[in-house]
Design a protein around this motif. Structure first.
Motif, short mmCIF file in Angstrom:
data_model
loop_
_atom_site.label_atom_id
_atom_site.label_comp_id
_atom_site.label_asym_id
_atom_site.label_seq_id
_atom_site.Cartn_x
_atom_site.Cartn_y
_atom_site.Cartn_z
N ASP A 216 54.80 47.53 41.13
CA ASP A 216 54.86 47.03 40.06
C ASP A 216 53.62 46.94 39.19
OD1 ASP A 216 56.21 45.92 37.87
OD2 ASP A 216 56.91 44.23 38.92
N PRO A 217 53.13 48.07 38.80
CA PRO A 217 51.65 47.96 38.83
C PRO A 217 52.39 47.08 37.59
CG PRO A 217 52.49 49.92 37.69
CD PRO A 217 52.93 49.19 38.61
N GLY A 218 52.29 46.27 36.90
CA GLY A 218 52.55 45.70 35.80
C GLY A 218 52.38 44.00 35.77
N ALA A 219 53.56 44.08 37.03
CA ALA A 219 53.69 42.75 37.46
C ALA A 219 52.15 42.07 38.12
CB ALA A 219 54.95 42.40 38.85
N ALA A 220 51.80 43.04 38.62
CA ALA A 220 50.37 42.74 39.76
C ALA A 220 49.45 42.45 38.31
CB ALA A 220 49.53 44.31 40.52
N LEU A 221 49.50 43.23 37.68
CA LEU A 221 48.60 42.59 36.23
C LEU A 221 49.06 40.74 35.45
CD1 LEU A 221 47.65 46.34 34.25
CD2 LEU A 221 46.89 44.76 36.20
N ALA A 222 50.29 41.57 35.29
CA ALA A 222 51.08 40.20 34.66
C ALA A 222 50.49 39.08 35.69
CB ALA A 222 52.47 40.23 34.78
N MET A 223 50.03 39.23 36.58
CA MET A 223 50.27 37.66 37.83
C MET A 223 48.75 37.22 37.95
SD MET A 223 48.47 36.91 41.33
CE MET A 223 48.21 38.78 41.77
N LEU A 224 48.12 38.61 38.14
CA LEU A 224 46.72 38.47 37.08
C LEU A 224 46.22 37.16 35.88
CD1 LEU A 224 44.66 41.54 38.62
CD2 LEU A 224 44.87 39.79 39.87
N LEU A 225 46.82 38.04 34.66
CA LEU A 225 46.77 36.99 33.53
C LEU A 225 47.27 35.38 33.90
CD1 LEU A 225 48.62 39.82 31.39
CD2 LEU A 225 45.84 39.34 31.80
N ASP A 226 48.36 35.39 34.20
CA ASP A 226 49.08 34.15 34.67
C ASP A 226 48.40 33.86 35.56
OD1 ASP A 226 51.58 34.50 33.14
OD2 ASP A 226 52.13 34.89 35.51
N THR A 227 46.58 34.12 36.56
CA THR A 227 46.29 33.56 37.51
C THR A 227 44.70 32.55 37.01
OG1 THR A 227 47.26 34.34 39.34
CG2 THR A 227 45.43 33.31 40.02
N VAL A 228 44.71 33.77 35.83
CA VAL A 228 43.08 33.52 35.64
C VAL A 228 42.99 32.71 35.09
CG1 VAL A 228 41.51 34.17 33.37
CG2 VAL A 228 42.22 36.14 34.69
N GLY A 229 43.75 31.99 34.10
CA GLY A 229 43.21 30.65 33.50
C GLY A 229 43.18 28.95 34.99
N THR A 230 43.47 29.62 36.39
CA THR A 230 43.38 28.47 37.37
C THR A 230 42.74 28.57 38.16
OG1 THR A 230 44.87 29.57 39.12
CG2 THR A 230 46.05 28.00 37.34
N LEU A 231 41.95 29.54 37.94
CA LEU A 231 40.61 30.68 39.10
C LEU A 231 39.40 29.14 38.26
CD1 LEU A 231 40.88 34.12 39.20
CD2 LEU A 231 42.03 32.58 41.01
N THR A 232 39.14 29.22 39.61
CA THR A 232 37.46 29.02 39.45
C THR A 232 36.63 29.87 39.67
OG1 THR A 232 37.00 28.74 41.85
CG2 THR A 232 37.89 26.60 40.84
N PRO A 233 35.59 29.58 39.18
CA PRO A 233 34.67 31.14 38.62
C PRO A 233 34.28 31.53 40.20
CG PRO A 233 33.69 28.78 37.58
CD PRO A 233 34.28 28.46 38.10
N VAL A 234 34.28 30.25 40.74
CA VAL A 234 33.70 30.89 42.44
C VAL A 234 34.69 32.22 42.68
CG1 VAL A 234 33.39 30.30 45.13
CG2 VAL A 234 32.26 29.10 43.29
N GLU A 235 36.22 31.27 42.72
CA GLU A 235 37.43 32.83 42.91
C GLU A 235 37.13 33.34 42.33
OE1 GLU A 235 40.41 28.31 44.64
OE2 GLU A 235 40.36 29.33 42.56
N GLY A 236 37.29 33.39 41.04
CA GLY A 236 37.35 34.90 40.33
C GLY A 236 36.01 35.72 40.81
N ALA A 237 34.53 35.20 40.65
CA ALA A 237 34.67 36.37 41.39
C ALA A 237 34.52 37.14 42.80
CB ALA A 237 32.67 35.42 41.80
N MET A 238 35.26 36.14 43.91
CA MET A 238 35.01 36.39 45.40
C MET A 238 36.70 36.83 45.22
SD MET A 238 33.78 35.15 47.07
CE MET A 238 34.60 36.23 48.35
N SER A 239 37.86 36.94 43.83
CA SER A 239 38.90 37.85 43.96
C SER A 239 38.24 39.24 44.12
CB SER A 239 39.47 37.31 42.58
OG SER A 239 40.14 36.24 43.49
N ALA A 240 37.74 39.64 42.39
CA ALA A 240 36.72 40.90 42.33
C ALA A 240 36.19 41.18 43.12
CB ALA A 240 35.79 40.24 40.67
N LYS A 241 35.33 40.37 44.26
CA LYS A 241 34.87 40.73 45.18
C LYS A 241 35.91 41.89 46.15
CE LYS A 241 31.85 40.46 49.01
NZ LYS A 241 30.45 39.82 49.51
N ILE A 242 36.68 41.13 46.90
CA ILE A 242 37.66 41.51 47.55
C ILE A 242 38.61 43.16 46.80
CG2 ILE A 242 39.89 41.32 48.74
CD1 ILE A 242 38.72 38.05 49.02
N LEU A 243 38.69 42.75 45.50
CA LEU A 243 39.24 43.59 44.85
C LEU A 243 38.37 45.37 45.34
CD1 LEU A 243 40.95 41.91 41.36
CD2 LEU A 243 42.10 42.85 44.12
#
Length: 261
Positions: free
Chosen positions: A176-203
């Motif tokens: 369900d790649p659509g759900a994965a992308l939707a989850m990221l879209l919903d999450t972005v608004g709450t991520l701190t810059p550090v969390e965002g950078a770390m999430s990108a690095k892990i992915l």
């Protein structure tokens, strides 16, 4: 001699016009009016205005004019004027399009507009990069008493980033790649810059490049400039220079949209 070739000529007609210009140049200082007179005297009646339109591509001449101009060039400059044989010139005439390109001008205008937009986006990106550099220079080590608290905060950021990456990867693996992308879209608004950078690095580390790209694009478009710069700084610290460019381009693209670029 000063007749300018139209910019919207299709390839075949453009090649013919260039050949005609070469033949015309072989006539020396003869003007278009003089050329018209000489051709008329040779039995091919033509006006100065027609010659001008032939040489700028506005009109497609008939084969008789091409032969007459070629013969006049031979009489003036010798065999193979302009380095061309009669057959070569006639072949170019046979390949010339009967009408001009109706969309070439619009295409060029659109390309020029896109080029201008690209330059403006590059300038905006350069501005954000300059601010990022300034932010890097201003970043100073924190006092010793706060190191433990900062260490705990970084640990918390890493845990949150791992959880986000794990959830997105699980949804993608579940088909369900659509759900994965939707989850990221919903999450972005709450991520701190550090969390965002770390999430990108892990992915990235887990080869989830599509999810990482989505995270970076959305973060760059949706978050305020300060958050984007801080995230870019953290990506830079982790050596993810390509991702720095991705998030900054997303931010500059959004800035261009907001200002009507």
């Amino acid at each position: 001699m000063g007749t300018r070739i139209r910019e919207d000529l299709p390839p075949g007609r453009l090649e013919l016009v260039r050949a005609l210009k070469k033949l015309y140049s072989c006539l020396g200082r003869c003007t278009q009016a003089g050329t018209a007179l000489r051709l008329t005297e040779k039995g091919h009646t033509v006006t100065k205005g027609q010659i001008s339109r032939y040489l700028n591509g506005n009109m497609l001449p008939n084969a008789k004019f091409v032969e007459a101009l070629y013969d006049l060039a031979v009489a003036t400059a010798g065999n193979n004027p302009g380095g061309m044989t009669r057959q070569q010139v006639l072949s170019l005439h046979g390949s010339a399009e009967p009408t001009r390109c109706g969309t070439c001008r619009q295409t060029r205008q659109r390309n020029r507009a896109l080029a201008k937009e690209n330059e403006e986006l590059k300038a905006a990106e350069a501005g954000l990069r300059a601010q990022l550099t300034t932010a890097q220079r201003r970043e100073t080590p924190l006092p010793v008493p706060r190191r433990e608290r900062d260490r705990q905060r970084r640990s918390s950021d890493v845990r949150a980033a791992r959880q986000i990456a794990k959830q997105a990867a699980s949804l993608q693996d579940a088909g369900d790649p659509g759900a994965a992308l939707a989850m990221l879209l919903d999450t972005v608004g709450t991520l701190t810059p550090v969390e965002g950078a770390m999430s990108a690095k892990i992915l990235r580390a887990e080869k989830r490049d599509q999810l990482a790209d989505t995270l970076l694009h959305v973060y760059g478009r949706e978050r305020r400039e300060g958050d984007v710069l801080w995230m870019a700084l953290k990506l830079h610290e982790q050596g993810l220079m390509n991702d720095v460019a991705v998030v900054l381009r997303a931010a500059t693209s959004q800035a261009g949209t907001d200002t009507g670029v």
